[in-house]
Scaffold this motif. Structure first.
Motif, PDB file in Angstrom:
ATOM      1  N   MET A  10       0.871  -1.075  -0.054  1.00  0.00           N
ATOM      2  CA  MET A  10      -0.053   0.174   0.054  1.00  0.00           C
ATOM      3  C   MET A  10       0.947   1.461   0.114  1.00  0.00           C
ATOM      4  SD  MET A  10      -2.565   1.317   2.796  1.00  0.00           S
ATOM      5  CE  MET A  10      -1.639   1.884   4.223  1.00  0.00           C
ATOM      6  N   LYS A  11       2.098   1.366   0.760  1.00  0.00           N
ATOM      7  CA  LYS A  11       2.966   2.395   0.784  1.00  0.00           C
ATOM      8  C   LYS A  11       3.597   2.415  -0.503  1.00  0.00           C
ATOM      9  CE  LYS A  11       3.524   2.290   5.904  1.00  0.00           C
ATOM     10  NZ  LYS A  11       4.198   1.651   6.740  1.00  0.00           N
ATOM     11  N   GLN A  12       3.640   1.329  -1.348  1.00  0.00           N
ATOM     12  CA  GLN A  12       4.300   1.717  -2.616  1.00  0.00           C
ATOM     13  C   GLN A  12       3.266   2.398  -3.477  1.00  0.00           C
ATOM     14  OE1 GLN A  12       6.271  -1.456  -4.715  1.00  0.00           O
ATOM     15  NE2 GLN A  12       6.837  -2.714  -2.802  1.00  0.00           N
ATOM     16  N   VAL A  13       2.231   1.785  -3.330  1.00  0.00           N
ATOM     17  CA  VAL A  13       0.871   2.361  -4.256  1.00  0.00           C
ATOM     18  C   VAL A  13       0.895   3.934  -3.968  1.00  0.00           C
ATOM     19  CG1 VAL A  13      -1.619   2.345  -4.398  1.00  0.00           C
ATOM     20  CG2 VAL A  13      -0.125   0.058  -4.539  1.00  0.00           C
ATOM     21  N   GLN A  14       0.790   4.093  -2.646  1.00  0.00           N
ATOM     22  CA  GLN A  14       0.740   5.609  -2.039  1.00  0.00           C
ATOM     23  C   GLN A  14       1.946   6.431  -2.952  1.00  0.00           C
ATOM     24  OE1 GLN A  14      -0.121   4.818   2.106  1.00  0.00           O
ATOM     25  NE2 GLN A  14      -1.503   6.505   1.873  1.00  0.00           N
ATOM     26  N   SER A  15       3.106   5.894  -3.173  1.00  0.00           N
ATOM     27  CA  SER A  15       4.164   6.758  -3.478  1.00  0.00           C
ATOM     28  C   SER A  15       4.181   7.015  -5.169  1.00  0.00           C
ATOM     29  CB  SER A  15       5.442   6.113  -3.369  1.00  0.00           C
ATOM     30  OG  SER A  15       5.859   4.969  -3.599  1.00  0.00           O
ATOM     31  N   VAL A  16       3.202   6.058  -5.793  1.00  0.00           N
ATOM     32  CA  VAL A  16       3.438   6.044  -7.378  1.00  0.00           C
ATOM     33  C   VAL A  16       2.740   7.487  -7.805  1.00  0.00           C
ATOM     34  CG1 VAL A  16       2.206   5.018  -9.197  1.00  0.00           C
ATOM     35  CG2 VAL A  16       3.425   3.622  -7.654  1.00  0.00           C
ATOM     36  N   ARG A  17       3.197   7.901  -8.869  1.00  0.00           N
ATOM     37  CA  ARG A  17       2.580   8.954  -9.571  1.00  0.00           C
ATOM     38  C   ARG A  17       1.477   8.417 -10.655  1.00  0.00           C
ATOM     39  NH1 ARG A  17       4.859  11.123 -14.315  1.00  0.00           N
ATOM     40  NH2 ARG A  17       3.960  12.906 -14.990  1.00  0.00           N
ATOM     41  N   TRP A  18       0.255   8.565 -10.224  1.00  0.00           N
ATOM     42  CA  TRP A  18      -0.820   7.933 -10.853  1.00  0.00           C
ATOM     43  C   TRP A  18      -1.519   8.755 -11.999  1.00  0.00           C
ATOM     44  CZ3 TRP A  18      -1.591   2.818 -10.334  1.00  0.00           C
ATOM     45  CH2 TRP A  18      -1.131   2.187  -9.277  1.00  0.00           C
ATOM     46  N   LEU A  19      -1.472  10.207 -11.558  1.00  0.00           N
ATOM     47  CA  LEU A  19      -2.052  10.803 -12.626  1.00  0.00           C
ATOM     48  C   LEU A  19      -0.887  11.626 -13.439  1.00  0.00           C
ATOM     49  CD1 LEU A  19      -4.733  12.859 -10.415  1.00  0.00           C
ATOM     50  CD2 LEU A  19      -4.926  10.908 -11.882  1.00  0.00           C
ATOM     51  N   ARG A  20      -1.302  11.716 -14.693  1.00  0.00           N
ATOM     52  CA  ARG A  20      -0.252  12.664 -15.608  1.00  0.00           C
ATOM     53  C   ARG A  20      -1.010  13.860 -15.979  1.00  0.00           C
ATOM     54  NH1 ARG A  20       0.053   7.598 -19.647  1.00  0.00           N
ATOM     55  NH2 ARG A  20       0.469   5.861 -18.332  1.00  0.00           N
TER      56      ARG A  20
END
Lengths: 302, 326
Positions: free
Chosen positions: A284-294
């Motif tokens: 989950m922490k990894q997911v939170q660190s990802v840049r999802w929106l461009r």
């Protein structure tokens, strides 16, 4: 070439202060500016897809040929693939199906008999239609409405799916609960993502019509106005600084705003007790660190 | 299997308690064939005589004989209740008759008995008080307060003439007050037991209150659920834009929420709501699922906090008060 806002500020500092002070200021500014949206963030592709999520872009019905373009756009953007990666921390006791399809109506829904979320092309097209060309008079941008509105539909239906699949106890009205889960997720990825998605979700309830007859109150959804305020309240409760403008300009009435921190706390508690046990926290922490929106999201590329 | 057993226990807990504390004392026989307080074979005590008539009679001239003691005298020995009750002295003399009536009817004492199997980790004060407002919302760690103003308002809402087909005024008053008490106790329970609440908290409290209200058997459910809904109907006002920012739901929404629980719990009994267009078909179709989901939440989250030993004593102590199921 990326001009950064703090570069010019530091040059002014240099003229007045010693180099040490300037260096400290740069370091401090760099820390401040380092939002989760910075370029160094990992891309979604670094995450594995959730193998219990089955995705499908279903061809539009033949009588809705224009939805083919919508399908192409969503597929090109890898919306469902990234959604599956987004869901990678979730330990699902059974398979969840998520599909895009044409429905003949503007909708998105979860079907308990199929354990399946359906996102209708018509809904995405509707968002593109209602979104302002650039910015609405109330300050909502096109990107916010298209991106935030679509993510809200996904998260809201995801809420219904999780309540069902994980047998989450829901004491309140489930439609509101699904909105709450959506807003809560939107607030877990930094202020910029929160602003975009919450505003987009709220916009879809902005030009609302209130019930004209008492029977309309029988709907299991809240009224548009209620939902509008619910999103803003959870957002203000979770990120008071990022959403203070909605209180200052009176959009979110003070009487409600005062209780929003507690409302947010209640949702956080419900999430922690009923959904978090089904989540791999490290992932989950990894997911939170990802840049999802461009930056290009929500723009119609021809 | 365990699920079923627990559910049976839950219902057993609620039904006899409800029947005891509310039905016998409050409703009494509604007429010939009302048949409350029928002794069960094996009962070693005669059934207490139920006091007929509504709890909150809108007139102030009624001279009621002292009520029968709470139906389960064993209750005095249960001793386990974490609930303290107080009828605060109102400053405004207007409210004194209300206070006297509540005390005479031992309304809070019965509530205390009713709640005693609920294992609360701390004391909870439930009081009736003058609030200078209709409501004094529960604050975390605080007391549950029912305002004299609220009860007075409810009594004032009784229409001067009884409409045909409308529930009798005493049902409305009873339903309104019971839902208010249970609503506030529900919010306190969520807080004290740290229960996860998805959905808006006040709607959740309504749903938990409604869930309990439909466990008293068919007759009680009819009276209190329709009564509560009638109260929301009579107190309904026009909502405009900024009103919708309220954390409380519009009266009309609450009206339908309560009725939907009733329909979900007992579709046959409450079918008339759909037939008479009081509940749109579209919502009515969903009430069964809504109710199942509510029951699941109750079994998961509330039932583990119920004292099973006490529950059994409650069960046996109140059996004799239970009406013949219809």
């Amino acid at each position: 070439m990326k001009p950064t806002p703090f570069r010019s500020m530091t040059s002014r500092f240099k003229m007045r202060c010693s180099k040490i002070v300037a260096a400290l200021a740069v370091a401090a500014a760099a820390l401040l500016v380092q939002t989760p949206e910075s370029a160094a963030q990992p891309r979604p592709q670094e995450l594995a897809a959730n193998t219990r999520v089955i995705i499908d872009y279903i061809d539009p019905m033949l009588r809705f040929p224009r939805s083919q373009a919508t399908l192409d756009r969503l597929r090109k953007r890898q919306v469902l693939e990234e959604l599956s990666m987004f869901l990678s921390p979730l330990r699902l006791p059974r398979v969840l199906r998520i599909r895009t399809k044409s429905c003949g109506v503007v909708n998105a829904f979860y079907d308990r008999s199929e354990w399946a979320i359906s996102l209708c092309y018509e809904f995405y097209e509707h968002l593109e239609q209602i979104a302002p060309q650039t910015t609405s008079p109330q300050g909502f941008t096109r990107d916010e409405v298209v991106v935030g509105g679509f993510i809200d539909a996904i998260f809201h239906e995801l809420g219904h799916a999780l309540f069902d699949i994980l047998q989450v106890p829901v004491f309140g009205r489930e439609e509101d609960a699904a909105d709450q889960l959506s807003a809560f997720l939107m607030l877990q990825f930094g202020k910029d993502v929160a602003r975009t998605t919450i505003k987009g979700a709220a916009f879809t309830y902005l030009n609302n019509r209130n019930p004209r007859s008492r029977a309309e109150y029988a709907d299991e959804h809240g009224t548009d106005a209620q939902r509008f305020f619910n999103y803003l309240c959870l957002a203000y409760g979770g990120e008071p600084e990022a959403f203070r403008d909605f209180v200052d300009n009176g959009v979110l009435p003070k009487a409600r705003a005062d209780g929003c921190a507690r409302e947010n706390q209640l949702v956080r508690r419900a999430f922690a007790k009923t959904i978090l046990p089904h989540i791999d926290v490290d992932l989950m922490k990894q997911v939170q660190s990802v840049r999802w929106l461009r930056p290009s999201d929500g723009r119609t590329s021809k | 299997m365990t699920f079923v057993v627990r559910l049976v226990l839950a219902l057993a807990f609620i039904v006899p308690l409800g029947a005891a504390s509310l039905h016998a004392q409050t409703f009494g026989p509604s007429g010939p064939g009302g048949g409350a307080g029928k002794p069960t074979p094996g009962a070693d005590k005669p059934a207490p005589v139920p006091t007929p008539g509504p709890v909150f009679r809108p007139t102030t001239t009624d001279v009621t004989p002292p009520p029968a003691p709470p139906p389960t005298t064993a209750g005095a020995d249960w001793g386990n209740s974490q609930v303290d009750v107080v009828y605060a002295e109102p400053q405004d003399p207007r409210f004194r008759p209300i206070r006297e009536r509540l005390m005479r009817r031992q309304v809070l004492e019965q509530l205390r008995l009713f709640l005693s199997p609920l294992r609360l980790p701390r004391k909870l004060l439930v009081q009736v008080d003058q609030c200078n407002a209709e409501q004094r919302p529960y604050q975390p760690g605080g007391a549950v307060t029912i305002c004299y103003e609220y009860i007075a308002k409810v009594a004032q809402l009784v229409p001067p003439t009884q409409q045909i087909g409308a529930p009798p005024p005493e049902s409305m008053i009873l339903g309104a007050v019971i839902q208010q008490v249970l609503h506030e106790v529900a919010i306190a329970t969520f807080d004290i037991l740290d229960i996860p609440v998805w959905g808006r908290e006040r709607d959740a409290a309504d749903k938990l209150a409604g869930f309990i209200m439909v466990q008293f058997g068919r007759d009680v459910a009819l009276r209190v659920m329709v009564g509560a809904a009638r109260y929301f109907e009579l107190s309904e006002r026009q909502w405009t834009q900024a009103d919708f920012a309220s954390e409380q739901a519009p009266e009309a929404q609450r009206f339908y929420n309560y009725l939907c629980i009733a329909i979900g719990a007992d579709p046959a009994t409450f079918r008339f709501l759909v037939d008479q267009n009081l509940m749109p078909q579209r919502r009515a179709q969903r009430c069964g699922n809504e109710f199942l989901s509510l029951r699941q939440a109750f079994v998961q989250q509330i039932l583990p906090h119920v004292d099973v030993q006490l529950l059994k004593r409650v069960q046996s102590a109140t059996w004799l008060m239970l009406d013949e199921p219809k």
